[in-house]
Design an enzyme around this catalytic site. Structure first.
Site, PDB file in Angstrom:
ATOM      1  N   LEU A   1       0.861  -1.177   0.000  1.00  0.00           N
ATOM      2  CA  LEU A   1       0.000   0.000   0.000  1.00  0.00           C
ATOM      3  C   LEU A   1       0.898   1.228   0.000  1.00  0.00           C
ATOM      4  O   LEU A   1       1.858   1.294   0.769  1.00  0.00           O
ATOM      5  CB  LEU A   1      -0.881   0.033   1.250  1.00  0.00           C
ATOM      6  CG  LEU A   1      -2.277  -0.573   1.194  1.00  0.00           C
ATOM      7  CD1 LEU A   1      -2.954  -0.409   2.555  1.00  0.00           C
ATOM      8  CD2 LEU A   1      -3.133   0.043   0.109  1.00  0.00           C
ATOM      9  N   ASP A   2       0.597   2.214  -0.850  1.00  0.00           N
ATOM     10  CA  ASP A   2       1.375   3.449  -0.871  1.00  0.00           C
ATOM     11  C   ASP A   2       1.312   4.132   0.496  1.00  0.00           C
ATOM     12  O   ASP A   2       0.329   3.979   1.236  1.00  0.00           O
ATOM     13  CB  ASP A   2       0.825   4.401  -1.932  1.00  0.00           C
ATOM     14  CG  ASP A   2       1.089   3.911  -3.348  1.00  0.00           C
ATOM     15  OD1 ASP A   2       2.030   3.122  -3.535  1.00  0.00           O
ATOM     16  OD2 ASP A   2       0.340   4.320  -4.266  1.00  0.00           O
ATOM     17  N   PRO A   3       2.336   4.915   0.855  1.00  0.00           N
ATOM     18  CA  PRO A   3       2.332   5.597   2.158  1.00  0.00           C
ATOM     19  C   PRO A   3       1.073   6.424   2.407  1.00  0.00           C
ATOM     20  O   PRO A   3       0.561   6.462   3.528  1.00  0.00           O
ATOM     21  CB  PRO A   3       3.585   6.476   2.090  1.00  0.00           C
ATOM     22  CG  PRO A   3       4.510   5.730   1.178  1.00  0.00           C
ATOM     23  CD  PRO A   3       3.615   5.107   0.136  1.00  0.00           C
TER      24      PRO A   3
ATOM     25  N   ALA B   1      -1.911   5.855   1.460  1.00  0.00           N
ATOM     26  CA  ALA B   1      -3.111   5.029   1.596  1.00  0.00           C
ATOM     27  C   ALA B   1      -3.256   4.464   2.999  1.00  0.00           C
ATOM     28  O   ALA B   1      -2.286   4.326   3.750  1.00  0.00           O
ATOM     29  CB  ALA B   1      -3.068   3.895   0.577  1.00  0.00           C
TER      30      ALA B   1
ATOM     31  N   ARG C   1      -4.077   4.748  -8.707  1.00  0.00           N
ATOM     32  CA  ARG C   1      -3.523   6.026  -9.185  1.00  0.00           C
ATOM     33  C   ARG C   1      -3.635   6.135 -10.698  1.00  0.00           C
ATOM     34  O   ARG C   1      -3.924   7.210 -11.238  1.00  0.00           O
ATOM     35  CB  ARG C   1      -2.059   6.164  -8.766  1.00  0.00           C
ATOM     36  CG  ARG C   1      -1.858   6.486  -7.292  1.00  0.00           C
ATOM     37  CD  ARG C   1      -0.393   6.708  -6.980  1.00  0.00           C
ATOM     38  NE  ARG C   1       0.373   5.468  -6.954  1.00  0.00           N
ATOM     39  CZ  ARG C   1       1.650   5.363  -7.296  1.00  0.00           C
ATOM     40  NH1 ARG C   1       2.310   6.433  -7.740  1.00  0.00           N
ATOM     41  NH2 ARG C   1       2.277   4.217  -7.212  1.00  0.00           N
TER      42      ARG C   1
END
EC number: 5.4.99.25
Length: 293
Positions: free
Chosen positions: A38-40, A42, A181
């Site tokens: 998971l991206d930071p 998120a 994204r």
């Protein structure tokens, strides 16, 4: 050390590796990993494997995901999310809700998606984000992904000193490898105004939901692990073995094929999970053996 799965509600600002490092300390073992970054920015479900369950992670990473997202139309960024630098700003006040619904429908189904330049995709042996941050223009190839659902759940006009934008809330159900994204970027591009992701929460990975997830503070107060057998039974079809079949599986030997095309959890007569198996060449081949590992 208990073998099993920890369903973490990742906080914003933490990398997935940060979460793994914290769980390692809480579990008292370095044998910890996660089933999909998971991206930071998120939040939400990060499935973490402990002990023998780390051997499940590659299979859990391939399961279906569900997200709640907010997309801003009228601005594009270098990272396709709010963490990047602004690339372009265009008025979006002419965009109506019907156009957004049409745009999300066009991005539903089997699509070919180009990952963000700042992503973990490898380009000539190096992560794309490392090349992008070094100033290199990264050419990424489109990949086939499946978007099962891209549903608009909210539509808001935003008038600010920076311009007129539209914020779209959406629910996305998709295959592994889908970048939300990129969906935000492509929706904005298709509508002619650009777009980027401003918020993202993952609510499900395979069978594991955000309702089952614990925050890191909750885990620090009481560290609980979903037992390996329960985690396997939740994610994969279950096959109960005879004593003879169980002996063969423990040694990595093939048994008669199952009626399923994907991975199947193999369980001993006493309820222990022994392995994951897949049908190959007319028989069921153990691909991950837990017993004795």
């Amino acid at each position: 050390m208990a073998d099993g799965v920890v369903i973490v509600d990742k906080p914003a600002g933490w990398t997935s590796h940060d979460v793994v490092a914290r769980v390692r300390r809480l579990a008292g073992t370095r044998r910890v990993g996660h089933a999909g970054t998971l991206d930071p920015m998120a939040t939400g479900v990060l499935v973490v494997g402990v002990g023998k369950a780390t051997r499940l992670l590659g299979y859990l990473a391939l399961t279906e995901k569900v997200y709640e997202a907010t997309i801003r139309l009228g601005q594009s960024t270098t990272t396709d999310d709010a963490e990047g630098e602004l690339l372009e700003r265009r008025p979006a006040d002419h965009i109506d809700e019907a156009a957004v619904h049409a745009g999300t429908r066009a991005l539903t189904g089997v699509i070919h998606q180009v990952p963000p330049q700042v992503s973990a995709v490898k380009v000539r042996g190096q992560r794309a984000y490392r090349r992008a941050r070094a100033g290199e223009t990264v050419e990424l190839k489109a990949r086939e992904v499946t978007v099962h659902e891209f549903t608009v759940t909210g539509f808001r006009r935003v008038d600010s000193p920076d311009g007129a934008f539209v914020d779209v809330d959406a629910r996305v159900t998709c295959s592994s490898g889908t970048y939300i994204r990129s969906l935000a970027r492509d929706l904005g591009a298709d509508l002619g105004v650009g777009g980027h992701l401003t918020a993202l929460r993952r609510t499900r990975v395979g069978p594991y939901t955000v309702e089952q997830a614990a925050t890191l503070d909750e885990l620090a107060a009481e560290f609980t692990v979903m037992p390996l057998a329960e985690a396997v039974a939740a994610a994969f079809p279950v096959r109960r073995l005879s004593a003879g079949e169980a002996r063969r599986v423990v040694h990595g030997h093939r048994i008669s094929p199952s009626g399923h095309s994907g991975p199947v959890g193999l369980f001993a007569p006493d309820g222990r999970v022994l392995a994951l198996a897949e049908n190959r060449s007319g028989s069921s081949q153990p691909v991950v053996v837990f017993a004795g590992s």
